[in-house]
Design a protein around this motif. Structure first.
Motif, PDB file in Angstrom:
ATOM      1  N   LYS A 106     -36.628  27.459 -40.170  1.00 49.79           N
ATOM      2  CA  LYS A 106     -36.731  26.214 -40.930  1.00 49.79           C
ATOM      3  C   LYS A 106     -35.339  25.596 -41.061  1.00 49.79           C
ATOM      4  CE  LYS A 106     -40.462  28.265 -43.640  1.00 49.79           C
ATOM      5  NZ  LYS A 106     -40.871  28.782 -44.979  1.00 49.79           N
ATOM      6  N   LYS A 107     -35.308  24.291 -41.125  1.00 49.04           N
ATOM      7  CA  LYS A 107     -34.024  23.597 -41.245  1.00 49.04           C
ATOM      8  C   LYS A 107     -33.296  24.059 -42.501  1.00 49.04           C
ATOM      9  CE  LYS A 107     -31.986  18.988 -41.024  1.00 49.04           C
ATOM     10  NZ  LYS A 107     -32.247  17.533 -40.935  1.00 49.04           N
ATOM     11  N   GLY A 108     -32.043  24.416 -42.335  1.00 52.79           N
ATOM     12  CA  GLY A 108     -31.234  24.847 -43.466  1.00 52.79           C
ATOM     13  C   GLY A 108     -31.170  26.349 -43.633  1.00 52.79           C
ATOM     14  N   GLU A 109     -32.020  27.113 -42.917  1.00 54.00           N
ATOM     15  CA  GLU A 109     -31.952  28.561 -43.014  1.00 54.00           C
ATOM     16  C   GLU A 109     -30.685  29.067 -42.317  1.00 54.00           C
ATOM     17  OE1 GLU A 109     -36.141  30.766 -43.450  1.00 54.00           O
ATOM     18  OE2 GLU A 109     -35.902  29.785 -41.504  1.00 54.00           O
ATOM     19  N   GLU A 110     -30.201  30.211 -42.759  1.00 48.12           N
ATOM     20  CA  GLU A 110     -29.027  30.822 -42.162  1.00 48.12           C
ATOM     21  C   GLU A 110     -29.169  32.333 -42.193  1.00 48.12           C
ATOM     22  OE1 GLU A 110     -25.817  29.304 -44.521  1.00 48.12           O
ATOM     23  OE2 GLU A 110     -25.979  30.909 -46.001  1.00 48.12           O
ATOM     24  N   ILE A 111     -28.339  32.992 -41.387  1.00 44.94           N
ATOM     25  CA  ILE A 111     -28.423  34.454 -41.306  1.00 44.94           C
ATOM     26  C   ILE A 111     -27.024  35.022 -41.109  1.00 44.94           C
ATOM     27  CG2 ILE A 111     -28.869  34.395 -38.822  1.00 44.94           C
ATOM     28  CD1 ILE A 111     -30.570  36.909 -39.166  1.00 44.94           C
ATOM     29  N   LEU A 112     -26.752  36.121 -41.794  1.00 44.59           N
ATOM     30  CA  LEU A 112     -25.521  36.880 -41.583  1.00 44.59           C
ATOM     31  C   LEU A 112     -25.817  37.902 -40.494  1.00 44.59           C
ATOM     32  CD1 LEU A 112     -22.623  37.707 -42.328  1.00 44.59           C
ATOM     33  CD2 LEU A 112     -23.596  39.214 -44.088  1.00 44.59           C
ATOM     34  N   GLN A 169     -25.998  29.029 -38.772  1.00 47.81           N
ATOM     35  CA  GLN A 169     -26.977  28.045 -39.232  1.00 47.81           C
ATOM     36  C   GLN A 169     -28.109  27.958 -38.213  1.00 47.81           C
ATOM     37  OE1 GLN A 169     -26.637  26.607 -42.276  1.00 47.81           O
ATOM     38  NE2 GLN A 169     -24.758  27.837 -42.472  1.00 47.81           N
ATOM     39  N   LEU A 170     -29.339  27.951 -38.688  1.00 44.77           N
ATOM     40  CA  LEU A 170     -30.514  27.939 -37.821  1.00 44.77           C
ATOM     41  C   LEU A 170     -31.205  26.582 -37.870  1.00 44.77           C
ATOM     42  CD1 LEU A 170     -31.932  31.413 -38.941  1.00 44.77           C
ATOM     43  CD2 LEU A 170     -30.380  30.939 -37.050  1.00 44.77           C
ATOM     44  N   ASP A 171     -31.966  26.266 -36.817  1.00 45.93           N
ATOM     45  CA  ASP A 171     -32.765  25.036 -36.830  1.00 45.93           C
ATOM     46  C   ASP A 171     -34.165  25.320 -36.293  1.00 45.93           C
ATOM     47  OD1 ASP A 171     -32.845  24.876 -33.980  1.00 45.93           O
ATOM     48  OD2 ASP A 171     -30.913  23.858 -33.945  1.00 45.93           O
ATOM     49  N   GLU A 172     -34.974  24.273 -36.248  1.00 44.78           N
ATOM     50  CA  GLU A 172     -36.398  24.445 -35.938  1.00 44.78           C
ATOM     51  C   GLU A 172     -36.674  24.865 -34.498  1.00 44.78           C
ATOM     52  OE1 GLU A 172     -36.003  21.019 -38.964  1.00 44.78           O
ATOM     53  OE2 GLU A 172     -34.930  21.827 -37.229  1.00 44.78           O
ATOM     54  N   THR A 173     -35.671  24.793 -33.619  1.00 42.70           N
ATOM     55  CA  THR A 173     -35.894  25.162 -32.220  1.00 42.70           C
ATOM     56  C   THR A 173     -35.616  26.645 -31.961  1.00 42.70           C
ATOM     57  OG1 THR A 173     -33.612  24.672 -31.543  1.00 42.70           O
ATOM     58  CG2 THR A 173     -35.187  22.844 -31.524  1.00 42.70           C
ATOM     59  N   MET A 174     -35.110  27.361 -32.967  1.00 42.88           N
ATOM     60  CA  MET A 174     -34.715  28.756 -32.775  1.00 42.88           C
ATOM     61  C   MET A 174     -35.800  29.686 -33.296  1.00 42.88           C
ATOM     62  SD  MET A 174     -30.745  28.562 -34.024  1.00 42.88           S
ATOM     63  CE  MET A 174     -29.619  27.326 -33.405  1.00 42.88           C
ATOM     64  N   CYS A 175     -36.155  30.663 -32.474  1.00 40.30           N
ATOM     65  CA  CYS A 175     -37.143  31.655 -32.874  1.00 40.30           C
ATOM     66  C   CYS A 175     -36.437  32.768 -33.644  1.00 40.30           C
ATOM     67  CB  CYS A 175     -37.873  32.222 -31.661  1.00 40.30           C
ATOM     68  SG  CYS A 175     -39.136  33.436 -32.073  1.00 40.30           S
ATOM     69  N   ASP A 182     -40.833  38.327 -45.729  1.00 39.55           N
ATOM     70  CA  ASP A 182     -41.146  37.348 -46.774  1.00 39.55           C
ATOM     71  C   ASP A 182     -39.899  36.802 -47.445  1.00 39.55           C
ATOM     72  OD1 ASP A 182     -43.755  37.755 -46.175  1.00 39.55           O
ATOM     73  OD2 ASP A 182     -44.206  39.028 -47.907  1.00 39.55           O
ATOM     74  N   ASN A 183     -38.757  37.476 -47.284  1.00 41.98           N
ATOM     75  CA  ASN A 183     -37.520  37.009 -47.919  1.00 41.98           C
ATOM     76  C   ASN A 183     -36.697  36.077 -47.034  1.00 41.98           C
ATOM     77  OD1 ASN A 183     -38.132  38.470 -50.167  1.00 41.98           O
ATOM     78  ND2 ASN A 183     -36.792  40.195 -49.682  1.00 41.98           N
ATOM     79  N   GLY A 184     -37.017  36.035 -45.726  1.00 44.34           N
ATOM     80  CA  GLY A 184     -36.249  35.159 -44.848  1.00 44.34           C
ATOM     81  C   GLY A 184     -35.897  35.817 -43.539  1.00 44.34           C
ATOM     82  N   PRO A 185     -34.968  35.223 -42.787  1.00 43.81           N
ATOM     83  CA  PRO A 185     -34.628  35.706 -41.439  1.00 43.81           C
ATOM     84  C   PRO A 185     -34.008  37.102 -41.454  1.00 43.81           C
ATOM     85  CG  PRO A 185     -33.812  33.467 -41.794  1.00 43.81           C
ATOM     86  CD  PRO A 185     -34.251  33.967 -43.125  1.00 43.81           C
ATOM     87  N   LEU A 186     -34.433  37.920 -40.470  1.00 45.05           N
ATOM     88  CA  LEU A 186     -33.858  39.252 -40.266  1.00 45.05           C
ATOM     89  C   LEU A 186     -33.136  39.369 -38.926  1.00 45.05           C
ATOM     90  CD1 LEU A 186     -36.823  41.471 -41.506  1.00 45.05           C
ATOM     91  CD2 LEU A 186     -34.786  40.824 -42.787  1.00 45.05           C
TER      92      LEU A 186
END
Length: 808
Positions: free
Chosen positions: A288-294, A302-308, A313-317
């Motif tokens: 989702k737009k605005g998501e990020e991952i360490l 920073q992630l965007d809608e084109t990235m798998c 349930d807490n977010g990107p892993l």
């Protein structure tokens, strides 16, 4: 990709020498870029013991160490490593030793007043890894004085080969061994991976879902996972660490090392998650737009809608197929493990990798295509290693999605091998070569059927099969035959369009233009501005966002060159290009064009800023002259050309036009650049341009004779007469000139416009066009009466064509 000879021999039973293996790799297309003999490079480094490590008297961060090297008296070494301590075993380099990691020869020195006679080495200084936070810390039983390569068993040969984008099968050592076996260097060992039975019931409490929206790109097509319990994640075995270190990987822990090992061994990237850190439903989706991952490299992306991504349930892993997240990574405390083996769309992986800038080993392999058959096999191999090294128990494999490899069977005419390469290879050898490469060959006639294995998606047709046979049989064996000696004049070699491109280049260079060669790709904004931008002309895997569309015109590239030069202080430019443009994605939508731009001041006159004269700004008439001169050099009769006051979309609406040979055959456009386009593209003012479709010029008619007619030059003096006509504002000067020239085609040799006047005394909506008519007598001097008769014909012809009246 790096591997060691010792590791290669796990899959290849061979007695070939190292030199033979290295030479063969390059011969079959796996070009060897570097060979590192570790025993030779690290021969001078020895195991040592630090007898004492005291603080340097003149530096807070340095220590003065007394080091026993096992040979002679202990030596003094000044060391800045934080882990240097009394009693430790390390790696010692004496003065005069070449340090490969820093590319210098160590010499004796005095550091802050203390003598230093050697060096305690880190892994980076020995090119074992990038770790330079401290010196190498060896076990207490390491024998002092022994060569470090012998103690660490680093006496293998490391080979680094270049993998072309189509050879994803050779990103694993097993694939390299298969190619070497095909050429006869050895026998390929059985690489079948036996399924590992589950020791726990069911698939465990972690399942995988796909949560891709309708119409969204789906990078993850198949996901296989396996849940482990009660594992002990300590250090990996010494043999595995040595192999990873040899190819430049730093051992981390057993679970991480196993996934890296399988990635290099079979070309099958895996990822391990700490199962206890997964909250709720584990799933694959687009970010989702605005998501990020360490990520595991310690950086936040920073992630965007084109990235798998893979998420809970807490977010990107994990950035799918690229790099895992630090939050779910395995540590020494990990006891429950969820192991991933997924199949990803190569193009989607490449795009995500470019956007994030991550160059991971997983991305390197996945964007080159990984064999779908390895999805489960790689998971089984890793399972076997984990249970052997880390212990524990394992559930059954859970699979979401399905990827069926494309079944390709190619009709292969054996005669193609000789036709394309000159090689004469018996069918028995052809079948043996292809079979050893994993292809299935059926039939024995002139045309056989060849089934392509799932790990070779790059094989599309018979020419690809010829290439496979040729590279294994040997490019060196391709016969070299001299060209036949000609007994007559060589036939015409260049095609019509090749000649036109050559002539156009020479014509434009002669008019003061400089040739430019620009990208065939432009940005979406530039493509739309010049009549392109259709979805069918967008690149699936662009180099960058600024090069996303196939160019519909040569002008965007030339104008970008103008902008770059102007920004560097070069304001007066004349640039041209001859190349291909793309109107549609169909084969007939690709055309050969010539285009030119003039910017700043008139560079053709070479005046510029000079006291002897003032250069004019390029205008529509100069662009027209450039176009017409090019057409003239191409053999197009200017009398057959029609000029229509309908400019191209990129041209100023009142200062441009098109050139055609009839209403259905438009061959070129010319004009001054549209002010809005200049503003949108941030271009300098005063730009004139033209475009010429070289494909639209009709083929020259065959001449009955190639002899030129006799040159006839009259020795009689020409007669010139001026005429001024009052015409409507809408009358085109070209139409008036053409009418005047047609009054007497034998005697009138030239008509030119020398004045245009508009004034209230002419009447509303009127203008005056003054022309000069050149009359060339042929056989005799013309009398006044004959000249007057021609003049009357000129007036009559102009009146009939334009309704213009002779000005009083």
């Amino acid at each position: 990709m790096k591997f060691t000879i010792d590791w290669l021999k796990d899959h290849l039973d061979t007695t070939a020498s190292n030199d033979e293996i290295i030479e063969t790799l390059t011969q079959i297309g796996l070009e060897v870029e570097e060979v590192e003999d570790q025993a030779k490079a690290l021969a001078d480094f020895t195991v040592c013991e630090v007898l004492s490590a005291e603080k340097h008297p003149n530096a807070d961060k340095l220590k003065v160490c007394i080091v026993s090297t096992g040979k002679g008296d202990p030596v003094k070494v000044v060391c800045g490593a934080p882990n240097a301590r009394t009693g430790m075993k390390g790696v010692f380099a004496a003065s005069g030793t070449y340090i490969p990691g820093t590319d210098f020869v160590l010499s004796k020195g005095v550091i802050r007043g203390e003598e230093s006679n050697g060096m305690l080495c880190s892994e980076r200084e020995l090119l074992l890894s990038d770790d330079h936070d401290g010196v190498i810390d060896l076990p207490a039983d390491a024998p002092v004085g022994e060569r470090y390569v012998d103690y660490a068993k680093l006496n293998d040969v490391v080979i680094d080969i270049a993998i072309t984008p189509n050879r994803g099968d050779c990103t694993g050592i097993y694939g390299v061994a298969r190619d070497l076996a095909a050429v006869g260097v050895g026998e390929l060992k059985d690489g079948t991976v036996q399924p590992v039975p589950a020791t726990l019931d069911g698939k465990g409490d972690i399942s995988v879902e796909f949560r891709f929206g309708e119409g969204e790109p789906q990078a993850c097509q198949q996901f296989a996972g396996r849940l482990f319990k009660n594992v002990k994640n300590g250090a990996s075995p010494e043999w595995m660490q040595q192999r990873l270190i040899a190819i430049g990987l730093r051992p981390i822990n057993a679970l991480a090392d196993i996934t890296n090992y399988v990635s290099y061994d079979r070309g099958r990237p895996l990822h391990a998650y700490d199962a206890d850190k997964i909250n709720g439903q584990f799933h694959a989706r687009n970010a989702k737009k605005g998501e990020e991952i360490l990520a595991l490299d310690g950086k936040t992306y920073q992630l965007d809608e084109t990235m798998c991504i893979l998420a809970d349930d807490n977010g990107p892993l994990c950035i799918g197929g690229i790099m895992g997240g630090e939050e779910s990574g395995c540590t020494e405390d990990t006891t429950s493990l969820f192991l991933e083996s997924a199949w990803w769309e190569p193009i989607e992986i490449a795009q995500t990798g470019r956007k994030t800038g991550i160059n991971s080993d997983a991305r390197y392999r996945l964007e080159r295509h990984v064999d779908p058959e390895l999805t489960i096999a790689g998971l089984e191999l890793a399972t076997k290693l984990i249970l052997e090294i880390c212990g524990g128990e394992v559930h059954e494999i859970t699979v979401t999605g399905d990827v069926q490899p494309e079944e390709k069977v190619i009709d292969f005419p054996l005669a193609e091998i000789t036709r394309l390469t000159g090689l004469k290879v018996p069918f028995v050898e052809v079948k043996a070569v292809l079979s050893r490469l994993g292809f299935w060959v059926a039939g024995s006639g002139d045309v056989v059927k060849v089934a392509v294995p799932s790990y070779r998606p790059d094989i599309e047709g018979k020419a690809d099969l010829v290439e496979e046979v040729m590279r294994i049989v040997g490019v060196d064996n391709v016969p070299v035959d001299p060209l036949p000696r000609l007994t007559s004049v060589a036939p015409k070699m260049l095609t019509t369009i090749q000649n036109r491109r050559r002539i156009a280049r020479r014509a434009l260079a002669a008019r003061g233009f400089n040739e430019a060669v620009t990208w065939s790709f432009v940005s979406e904004k530039e493509a739309a501005a010049f009549g392109g931008g259709q979805d069918e002309l967008k690149l699936e895997n662009p180099i960058s966002a600024e090069l996303s569309d196939m160019r519909p015109s040569l002008l965007p590239g030339l104008l970008a060159a103008v902008n770059r030069n102007t920004n560097r202080g070069i304001a007066n430019l004349s640039l041209f290009e001859v190349g291909q443009v793309f109107k549609t994605a169909a084969p007939d939508g690709q055309h050969n064009y010539a285009a030119g731009v003039r910017a700043g001041l008139d560079t053709y006159s070479q005046v510029g800023r000079h006291w002897q004269g003032k250069a004019e700004k390029p205008d529509v008439f100069e662009a027209k002259a450039d176009l017409f001169e090019t057409l003239a050099q191409l053999g197009v009769d200017p009398n057959n050309l029609q000029i229509v006051a309908e400019p191209a979309t990129w041209s100023h609406p009142g200062r441009g036009g098109r050139v055609q040979l009839g209403p259905k055959n438009i061959i070129g456009w010319f004009g001054e650049l549209h002010p809005k386009l200049i503003k949108d593209l941030d271009l300098p003012k005063n730009i004139a341009a033209f475009e010429l479709n070289l494909d639209a010029i009709p083929q020259p008619r065959a001449k009955a004779t190639k002899a030129k007619p006799a040159l006839t030059i009259s020795d009689l003096q020409t007669v010139k007469r001026d005429f001024a006509f009052v015409a409507d504002q809408s009358v085109e000067a070209g139409k008036l000139l053409k009418a005047a020239g047609s009054a007497d085609k034998k005697l009138i040799t030239n008509v030119s416009l020398f004045d245009v006047f508009e004034g209230s005394n002419l009447g509303e909506g009127k203008k005056s066009l003054a022309i000069e008519v050149t009359i060339q007598p042929k056989d005799k001097t013309l009398t006044d009466e004959e000249i007057d008769a021609i003049s009357q014909k000129v007036v009559a012809a102009v009146q009939k064509a334009t309704k213009a009246e002779l000005r009083g």
